[in-house]
Scaffold this active site. Sequence first.
Site, mmCIF file in Angstrom:
data_model
loop_
_atom_site.group_PDB
_atom_site.id
_atom_site.type_symbol
_atom_site.label_atom_id
_atom_site.label_comp_id
_atom_site.label_asym_id
_atom_site.label_seq_id
_atom_site.Cartn_x
_atom_site.Cartn_y
_atom_site.Cartn_z
ATOM 1 N N TYR A 62 0.830 -1.222 0.000
ATOM 2 C CA TYR A 62 0.000 0.000 0.000
ATOM 3 C C TYR A 62 0.863 1.270 0.000
ATOM 4 C CZ TYR A 62 -4.168 -2.649 -0.257
ATOM 5 O OH TYR A 62 -5.136 -3.478 -0.739
ATOM 6 N N ASP A 100 -8.190 5.663 -4.928
ATOM 7 C CA ASP A 100 -7.454 6.929 -5.081
ATOM 8 C C ASP A 100 -8.404 8.107 -4.832
ATOM 9 O OD1 ASP A 100 -8.752 7.862 -7.601
ATOM 10 O OD2 ASP A 100 -7.791 6.105 -8.481
ATOM 11 N N HIS A 114 -14.905 0.790 -1.655
ATOM 12 C CA HIS A 114 -13.778 -0.094 -1.310
ATOM 13 C C HIS A 114 -12.727 0.598 -0.442
ATOM 14 C CE1 HIS A 114 -14.655 -2.938 -4.977
ATOM 15 N NE2 HIS A 114 -15.506 -3.105 -3.977
ATOM 16 N N CYS A 122 -7.453 2.185 12.814
ATOM 17 C CA CYS A 122 -6.896 1.464 13.959
ATOM 18 C C CYS A 122 -7.660 0.151 14.160
ATOM 19 C CB CYS A 122 -6.986 2.317 15.219
ATOM 20 S SG CYS A 122 -6.475 1.430 16.698
ATOM 21 N N THR A 180 -14.827 -0.748 -15.436
ATOM 22 C CA THR A 180 -14.800 -1.792 -14.416
ATOM 23 C C THR A 180 -15.098 -3.129 -15.073
ATOM 24 O OG1 THR A 180 -15.811 -2.601 -12.362
ATOM 25 C CG2 THR A 180 -17.178 -1.124 -13.699
HETATM 26 C C1 BJW Z 1 -10.645 1.168 -19.050
HETATM 27 C C2 BJW Z 1 -9.540 1.943 -19.423
HETATM 28 C C3 BJW Z 1 -9.807 3.280 -19.805
HETATM 29 C C4 BJW Z 1 -8.847 -0.045 -18.875
HETATM 30 N N1 BJW Z 1 -11.069 3.739 -19.785
HETATM 31 N N2 BJW Z 1 -11.869 1.655 -19.047
HETATM 32 C C5 BJW Z 1 -20.611 -13.451 -5.157
HETATM 33 C C6 BJW Z 1 -20.085 -14.392 -6.011
HETATM 34 C C7 BJW Z 1 -18.732 -14.687 -5.999
HETATM 35 C C8 BJW Z 1 -17.867 -14.044 -5.113
HETATM 36 C C9 BJW Z 1 -18.384 -13.117 -4.273
HETATM 37 C C10 BJW Z 1 -19.734 -12.824 -4.298
HETATM 38 N N3 BJW Z 1 -19.964 -11.853 -3.363
HETATM 39 C C11 BJW Z 1 -18.797 -11.546 -2.777
HETATM 40 C C12 BJW Z 1 -17.826 -12.294 -3.306
HETATM 41 C C13 BJW Z 1 -16.409 -12.297 -2.922
HETATM 42 C C14 BJW Z 1 -15.626 -11.146 -3.446
HETATM 43 C C15 BJW Z 1 -15.618 -11.152 -4.973
HETATM 44 O O1 BJW Z 1 -16.291 -10.400 -5.635
HETATM 45 N N4 BJW Z 1 -14.777 -11.984 -5.543
HETATM 46 C C16 BJW Z 1 -14.645 -12.011 -6.990
HETATM 47 C C17 BJW Z 1 -13.180 -12.032 -7.338
HETATM 48 C C18 BJW Z 1 -15.455 -13.119 -7.551
HETATM 49 N N5 BJW Z 1 -16.147 -9.861 -2.963
HETATM 50 C C19 BJW Z 1 -15.851 -9.433 -1.768
HETATM 51 O O2 BJW Z 1 -15.196 -10.103 -1.003
HETATM 52 C C20 BJW Z 1 -16.390 -8.071 -1.351
HETATM 53 N N6 BJW Z 1 -16.996 -8.204 -0.086
HETATM 54 C C21 BJW Z 1 -18.224 -8.670 0.086
HETATM 55 O O3 BJW Z 1 -18.979 -8.899 -0.818
HETATM 56 O O4 BJW Z 1 -18.509 -8.866 1.394
HETATM 57 C C22 BJW Z 1 -19.748 -9.486 1.767
HETATM 58 C C23 BJW Z 1 -19.837 -9.414 3.277
HETATM 59 C C24 BJW Z 1 -21.073 -9.089 3.835
HETATM 60 C C25 BJW Z 1 -21.189 -9.030 5.231
HETATM 61 C C26 BJW Z 1 -20.073 -9.251 6.042
HETATM 62 C C27 BJW Z 1 -18.854 -9.564 5.476
HETATM 63 C C28 BJW Z 1 -18.743 -9.632 4.070
HETATM 64 C C29 BJW Z 1 -15.261 -7.084 -1.166
HETATM 65 C C30 BJW Z 1 -14.586 -6.741 -2.426
HETATM 66 C C31 BJW Z 1 -13.369 -5.864 -2.148
HETATM 67 C C32 BJW Z 1 -12.610 -5.591 -3.408
HETATM 68 N N7 BJW Z 1 -11.381 -4.992 -3.082
HETATM 69 C C33 BJW Z 1 -10.456 -4.689 -4.160
HETATM 70 C C34 BJW Z 1 -9.012 -4.516 -3.599
HETATM 71 C C35 BJW Z 1 -8.876 -3.423 -2.611
HETATM 72 C C36 BJW Z 1 -8.556 -2.092 -3.210
HETATM 73 C C37 BJW Z 1 -7.124 -1.979 -3.663
HETATM 74 O O5 BJW Z 1 -6.198 -2.457 -2.996
HETATM 75 O O6 BJW Z 1 -6.965 -1.396 -4.727
HETATM 76 O O7 BJW Z 1 -10.875 -3.541 -4.895
HETATM 77 S S1 BJW Z 1 -10.388 -5.957 -5.388
HETATM 78 C C38 BJW Z 1 -10.131 -4.915 -6.741
HETATM 79 O O8 BJW Z 1 -11.191 -5.134 -7.686
HETATM 80 C C39 BJW Z 1 -10.258 -3.478 -6.212
HETATM 81 C C40 BJW Z 1 -11.181 -2.873 -7.234
HETATM 82 O O9 BJW Z 1 -11.854 -1.767 -6.695
HETATM 83 C C41 BJW Z 1 -12.075 -4.013 -7.619
HETATM 84 C C42 BJW Z 1 -12.784 -3.852 -8.932
HETATM 85 O O10 BJW Z 1 -11.864 -3.804 -9.993
HETATM 86 P P1 BJW Z 1 -12.207 -2.959 -11.283
HETATM 87 O O11 BJW Z 1 -12.365 -1.545 -10.929
HETATM 88 O O12 BJW Z 1 -13.323 -3.606 -11.998
HETATM 89 O O13 BJW Z 1 -10.823 -3.073 -12.077
HETATM 90 P P2 BJW Z 1 -10.321 -4.145 -13.120
HETATM 91 O O14 BJW Z 1 -8.845 -4.017 -13.167
HETATM 92 O O15 BJW Z 1 -10.872 -5.480 -12.848
HETATM 93 O O16 BJW Z 1 -10.954 -3.677 -14.507
HETATM 94 C C43 BJW Z 1 -10.593 -2.470 -15.115
HETATM 95 C C44 BJW Z 1 -11.421 -2.248 -16.333
HETATM 96 O O17 BJW Z 1 -11.082 -0.987 -16.877
HETATM 97 C C45 BJW Z 1 -11.175 -3.299 -17.438
HETATM 98 O O18 BJW Z 1 -12.401 -3.852 -17.826
HETATM 99 C C46 BJW Z 1 -10.569 -2.487 -18.585
HETATM 100 O O19 BJW Z 1 -11.090 -2.863 -19.841
HETATM 101 C C47 BJW Z 1 -11.047 -1.090 -18.273
HETATM 102 N N8 BJW Z 1 -10.157 -0.006 -18.759
HETATM 103 N N9 BJW Z 1 -8.413 1.223 -19.357
HETATM 104 C C48 BJW Z 1 -12.073 2.965 -19.439
HETATM 105 N N10 BJW Z 1 -8.782 4.135 -20.222
HETATM 106 ZN ZN ZN Z 2 -6.643 3.273 18.160
#
Ligand code: BJW
Ligand code: ZN
Length: 243
Positions: A62, A100, A114, A122, A180
């Site tokens: 990070y 960001d 997210h 903390c 996304t």
């Molecule tokens: C362009 C471009 C340009 C390129 N212009 N476009 C149901 C089914 C299966 C699994 C699950 C489910 N429900 C939950 C889950 C588990 C899990 C999950 O989804 N897993 C999958 C991998 C299947 N989800 C979770 O665990 C979430 N929590 C949750 O649901 O909790 C339930 C709960 C309830 C009650 C108590 C406890 C729990 C949490 C998800 C957290 C995601 N965190 C991350 C990392 C942290 C942030 C960081 O360090 O950066 O967040 S994962 C990562 O993916 C990050 C992003 O925000 C997120 C989404 O990614 P994004 O934005 O889609 O990016 P990319 O890279 O995938 O795609 C980029 C796109 O841009 C591409 O398509 C390109 O084409 C495009 N592009 N240039 C426009 N110029």
């Molecule tokens: Zn504290």
Amino acid sequence: MKHIADIIENHRVFILTGAGVSAESGIPTFRGFSGLWCNQRIEDVASPEGWRKNPQLIWEFYSMRRKTALSAKPNPAHFAIAGLLHRMGDRLFVCTQNVDDLHEQAGAHAVHMHGELFKSRCEKCRRVFEDRELHEYEIPLCDCGGRLRPHIVWFGEKTLELDKIHRALDQCTLFIAVGTSGIVEPAASFVSRVAGRAWTIYVGPDDPANDYYFTRKIAGKAGKVLPALFGRSRLPFPASCLE
Ligand code: BJW
Ligand code: ZN
């Protein structure tokens, strides 16, 4: 001639942004890390298990992300969204998966489902701090003695502000997802929640995994498409598609 911006402004709009929106600002997309960082799978670094196993490594990750984001500037996509928000006020809800602060730098308020890269939390007293420091070499501590962790939602953790987000989704008449991949839940399911009731548009160079639910897809980079879509350009499809 009718401009698409006029039509958009007659709607109640929900914009969901992903990593693609910040790509043109030099922040790699999530899958753009090629799935690996220091021989670790991204899913293992961005996870509570990774934090439990090796918190120092997670802070290195990070800190590297903070370094990149500290020098990043908003691109035309961020400014186009901020401009639309300025015109629409509370009829536009901006929800970002990005950690960001580029929406804010462009002058828009976005709900960060997210978490935020420039905040730490903390583990003991749960206070959330503004924090732009790099913690590459040691784990920072809170005044209460607890360990500070990045204020980021990792896999398996509950996303932030979901009730507020669901309320906005249920009110919207136009849903626009930008840059996304449509893989990560619960954000990936927002479009299916509104589909059939609201217009749904996807903007990005590639088809998202959930593309079935979009009534329109506009292929292209966010920095090119959004200023045209929210500005005074020619319609990329017939105006009747959104009326
Ligand atoms: C362009 C471009 C340009 C390129 N212009 N476009 C149901 C089914 C299966 C699994 C699950 C489910 N429900 C939950 C889950 C588990 C899990 C999950 O989804 N897993 C999958 C991998 C299947 N989800 C979770 O665990 C979430 N929590 C949750 O649901 O909790 C339930 C709960 C309830 C009650 C108590 C406890 C729990 C949490 C998800 C957290 C995601 N965190 C991350 C990392 C942290 C942030 C960081 O360090 O950066 O967040 S994962 C990562 O993916 C990050 C992003 O925000 C997120 C989404 O990614 P994004 O934005 O889609 O990016 P990319 O890279 O995938 O795609 C980029 C796109 O841009 C591409 O398509 C390109 O084409 C495009 N592009 N240039 C426009 N110029
Ligand atoms: Zn504290």
